[in-house]
Design a protein around this motif. Structure first.
Motif, mmCIF file in Angstrom:
data_model
loop_
_atom_site.group_PDB
_atom_site.id
_atom_site.type_symbol
_atom_site.label_atom_id
_atom_site.label_comp_id
_atom_site.label_asym_id
_atom_site.label_seq_id
_atom_site.Cartn_x
_atom_site.Cartn_y
_atom_site.Cartn_z
ATOM 1 N N THR A 176 -5.763 -18.033 -8.376
ATOM 2 C CA THR A 176 -6.815 -17.384 -7.588
ATOM 3 C C THR A 176 -6.263 -16.773 -6.316
ATOM 4 O O THR A 176 -6.565 -15.621 -5.988
ATOM 5 C CB THR A 176 -7.919 -18.393 -7.235
ATOM 6 O OG1 THR A 176 -8.537 -18.869 -8.435
ATOM 7 C CG2 THR A 176 -8.978 -17.748 -6.344
ATOM 8 N N VAL A 177 -5.453 -17.530 -5.584
ATOM 9 C CA VAL A 177 -4.924 -16.992 -4.324
ATOM 10 C C VAL A 177 -3.968 -15.842 -4.590
ATOM 11 O O VAL A 177 -3.936 -14.854 -3.844
ATOM 12 C CB VAL A 177 -4.251 -18.104 -3.486
ATOM 13 C CG1 VAL A 177 -2.954 -18.591 -4.098
ATOM 14 C CG2 VAL A 177 -3.995 -17.627 -2.060
ATOM 15 N N ARG A 178 -3.201 -15.913 -5.661
ATOM 16 C CA ARG A 178 -2.302 -14.810 -5.993
ATOM 17 C C ARG A 178 -3.092 -13.561 -6.372
ATOM 18 O O ARG A 178 -2.691 -12.441 -6.037
ATOM 19 C CB ARG A 178 -1.367 -15.210 -7.139
ATOM 20 C CG ARG A 178 -0.317 -14.149 -7.452
ATOM 21 C CD ARG A 178 0.727 -14.649 -8.428
ATOM 22 N NE ARG A 178 0.144 -15.086 -9.686
ATOM 23 C CZ ARG A 178 0.868 -15.560 -10.715
ATOM 24 N NH1 ARG A 178 2.186 -15.666 -10.594
ATOM 25 N NH2 ARG A 178 0.284 -15.932 -11.833
ATOM 26 N N GLU A 179 -4.238 -13.755 -7.035
ATOM 27 C CA GLU A 179 -5.075 -12.621 -7.436
ATOM 28 C C GLU A 179 -5.789 -11.993 -6.239
ATOM 29 O O GLU A 179 -5.930 -10.765 -6.161
ATOM 30 C CB GLU A 179 -6.105 -13.098 -8.457
ATOM 31 C CG GLU A 179 -7.075 -12.025 -8.919
ATOM 32 C CD GLU A 179 -8.128 -12.559 -9.871
ATOM 33 O OE1 GLU A 179 -9.163 -11.898 -10.016
ATOM 34 O OE2 GLU A 179 -7.911 -13.642 -10.450
ATOM 35 N N ARG A 180 -6.243 -12.837 -5.287
ATOM 36 C CA ARG A 180 -7.028 -12.331 -4.169
ATOM 37 C C ARG A 180 -6.177 -11.797 -3.020
ATOM 38 O O ARG A 180 -6.648 -10.974 -2.226
ATOM 39 C CB ARG A 180 -7.939 -13.451 -3.636
ATOM 40 C CG ARG A 180 -8.948 -13.992 -4.631
ATOM 41 C CD ARG A 180 -10.038 -12.987 -4.946
ATOM 42 N NE ARG A 180 -10.778 -12.564 -3.777
ATOM 43 C CZ ARG A 180 -11.832 -13.207 -3.282
ATOM 44 N NH1 ARG A 180 -12.263 -14.326 -3.870
ATOM 45 N NH2 ARG A 180 -12.471 -12.742 -2.230
ATOM 46 N N ALA A 181 -4.940 -12.271 -2.904
ATOM 47 C CA ALA A 181 -4.089 -11.909 -1.767
ATOM 48 C C ALA A 181 -3.873 -10.403 -1.596
ATOM 49 O O ALA A 181 -3.877 -9.908 -0.459
ATOM 50 C CB ALA A 181 -2.746 -12.628 -1.867
ATOM 51 N N PRO A 182 -3.675 -9.614 -2.670
ATOM 52 C CA PRO A 182 -3.436 -8.180 -2.485
ATOM 53 C C PRO A 182 -4.575 -7.446 -1.783
ATOM 54 O O PRO A 182 -4.361 -6.386 -1.181
ATOM 55 C CB PRO A 182 -3.243 -7.668 -3.914
ATOM 56 C CG PRO A 182 -2.756 -8.854 -4.677
ATOM 57 C CD PRO A 182 -3.496 -10.012 -4.077
ATOM 58 N N GLU A 183 -5.784 -7.994 -1.847
ATOM 59 C CA GLU A 183 -6.937 -7.316 -1.251
ATOM 60 C C GLU A 183 -7.274 -7.847 0.141
ATOM 61 O O GLU A 183 -8.332 -7.539 0.696
ATOM 62 C CB GLU A 183 -8.161 -7.465 -2.164
ATOM 63 C CG GLU A 183 -8.615 -8.897 -2.353
ATOM 64 C CD GLU A 183 -9.650 -9.075 -3.444
ATOM 65 O OE1 GLU A 183 -10.584 -9.889 -3.266
ATOM 66 O OE2 GLU A 183 -9.518 -8.397 -4.473
ATOM 67 N N ASN A 184 -6.366 -8.630 0.737
ATOM 68 C CA ASN A 184 -6.622 -9.265 2.032
ATOM 69 C C ASN A 184 -7.842 -10.184 1.927
ATOM 70 O O ASN A 184 -8.977 -9.789 2.183
ATOM 71 C CB ASN A 184 -6.819 -8.248 3.155
ATOM 72 C CG ASN A 184 -5.550 -7.531 3.531
ATOM 73 O OD1 ASN A 184 -4.504 -7.746 2.929
ATOM 74 N ND2 ASN A 184 -5.626 -6.667 4.538
ATOM 75 N N TRP A 185 -7.609 -11.419 1.566
ATOM 76 C CA TRP A 185 -8.672 -12.382 1.309
ATOM 77 C C TRP A 185 -9.082 -13.077 2.609
ATOM 78 O O TRP A 185 -8.309 -13.821 3.190
ATOM 79 C CB TRP A 185 -8.201 -13.403 0.281
ATOM 80 C CG TRP A 185 -9.271 -14.332 -0.202
ATOM 81 C CD1 TRP A 185 -10.620 -14.204 -0.058
ATOM 82 C CD2 TRP A 185 -9.067 -15.545 -0.932
ATOM 83 N NE1 TRP A 185 -11.284 -15.242 -0.642
ATOM 84 C CE2 TRP A 185 -10.360 -16.086 -1.198
ATOM 85 C CE3 TRP A 185 -7.950 -16.216 -1.409
ATOM 86 C CZ2 TRP A 185 -10.540 -17.279 -1.894
ATOM 87 C CZ3 TRP A 185 -8.118 -17.400 -2.111
ATOM 88 C CH2 TRP A 185 -9.402 -17.927 -2.348
ATOM 89 N N TYR A 186 -10.311 -12.815 3.053
ATOM 90 C CA TYR A 186 -10.863 -13.465 4.239
ATOM 91 C C TYR A 186 -11.725 -14.643 3.801
ATOM 92 O O TYR A 186 -12.597 -14.503 2.941
ATOM 93 C CB TYR A 186 -11.715 -12.485 5.045
ATOM 94 C CG TYR A 186 -10.909 -11.425 5.758
ATOM 95 C CD1 TYR A 186 -10.538 -11.593 7.090
ATOM 96 C CD2 TYR A 186 -10.509 -10.268 5.097
ATOM 97 C CE1 TYR A 186 -9.787 -10.621 7.748
ATOM 98 C CE2 TYR A 186 -9.770 -9.294 5.746
ATOM 99 C CZ TYR A 186 -9.418 -9.478 7.072
ATOM 100 O OH TYR A 186 -8.671 -8.517 7.726
ATOM 101 N N ILE A 187 -11.482 -15.793 4.408
ATOM 102 C CA ILE A 187 -12.229 -17.005 4.074
ATOM 103 C C ILE A 187 -12.848 -17.545 5.356
ATOM 104 O O ILE A 187 -12.140 -17.868 6.317
ATOM 105 C CB ILE A 187 -11.320 -18.077 3.447
ATOM 106 C CG1 ILE A 187 -10.537 -17.505 2.259
ATOM 107 C CG2 ILE A 187 -12.138 -19.288 3.014
ATOM 108 C CD1 ILE A 187 -9.516 -18.473 1.683
ATOM 109 N N GLU A 188 -14.182 -17.639 5.399
ATOM 110 C CA GLU A 188 -14.859 -18.177 6.568
ATOM 111 C C GLU A 188 -14.677 -19.692 6.623
ATOM 112 O O GLU A 188 -14.414 -20.348 5.614
ATOM 113 C CB GLU A 188 -16.339 -17.813 6.527
ATOM 114 C CG GLU A 188 -16.582 -16.309 6.623
ATOM 115 C CD GLU A 188 -18.053 -15.962 6.691
ATOM 116 O OE1 GLU A 188 -18.883 -16.900 6.751
ATOM 117 O OE2 GLU A 188 -18.369 -14.763 6.690
#
Length: 202
Positions: A176-188
């Motif tokens: 999941t983190v590898r998939e989301r990282a390219p789009e700049n993953w912001y987590i509140e």
């Protein structure tokens, strides 16, 4: 109106109680703010050396990012202190824990991580800006291209090691983190707590 007021008062009380569960977090021993660079590393070292010789240590950080290798260096200092002294070292993210800040956070186990309300974590891929000029014998050109490729491949391995450390013990998978990282993953902050990426929000 009384019901709304009572509800809002309860929210405030719950928030206060949550903070009171972790009195150590009220007074961090190390305060880091700004770009993750050599200046931050020097400040980190000085503040760490001035921390009490016994008991838990709290490291607070707020950053929009910076040098990932400096973040890894600071993280390694934390790991070595934890391994050799067996002391409890807590992470407190404030306002922004972006990029290299998340890399630094990965050095702390998930049950030692905290965020303040309103804080956001941002995870992204490592970046590279590189111009390759080919000139000279063909074999030398091939060697130059291979060297650049090896640099990228090694950086990807380092990045993936960091992603693995970041999500270990949480409900977030490496995929999941590898998939989301390219789009700049912001987590509140609250989402990070719900995903068990951090222990709690204060």
């Amino acid at each position: 109106m009384r019901t709304v007021a009572r509800f809002m008062n309860q929210l405030s009380t719950d928030s206060d109680n949550r903070a009171s569960r972790y009195p150590l977090l009220a007074h961090p021993h190390v305060h880091l703010s700004g770009t993750v660079d050599q200046a931050m590393y020097q400040s980190f070292r000085e503040q760490l050396s001035n921390a009490p010789d016994e008991g838990a240590i709290v490291v607070a950080i707020s950053t929009l990012g910076g040098d990932p290798e400096v973040a890894r260096l600071m993280g390694d200092e934390i790991r070595l202190m934890r391994d050799y002294s067996e002391r409890e070292i807590l992470f407190l993210g404030k306002v922004a824990v972006y990029s290299a800040g998340a890399t630094f956070m990965a050095a702390f186990p998930v049950d030692k991580r905290f965020l303040t309300r309103g804080t956001r974590i941002m995870i992204h891929e490592r970046l590279i800006t590189k111009t390759i000029n080919l000139s000279g014998p063909l074999r030398s050109c091939v060697a130059s291209l291979k060297a650049s490729l090896h640099e990228i491949e090694h950086s990807i391995r380092i990045e993936e090691e960091g992603f693995t450390d970041l999500v270990r013990g949480s409900d977030i998978s490496f995929e999941t983190v590898r998939e989301r990282a390219p789009e700049n993953w912001y987590i509140e902050a609250e989402e990070a707590r719900d995903l068990k990426l951090v222990l709690d929000v204060i």
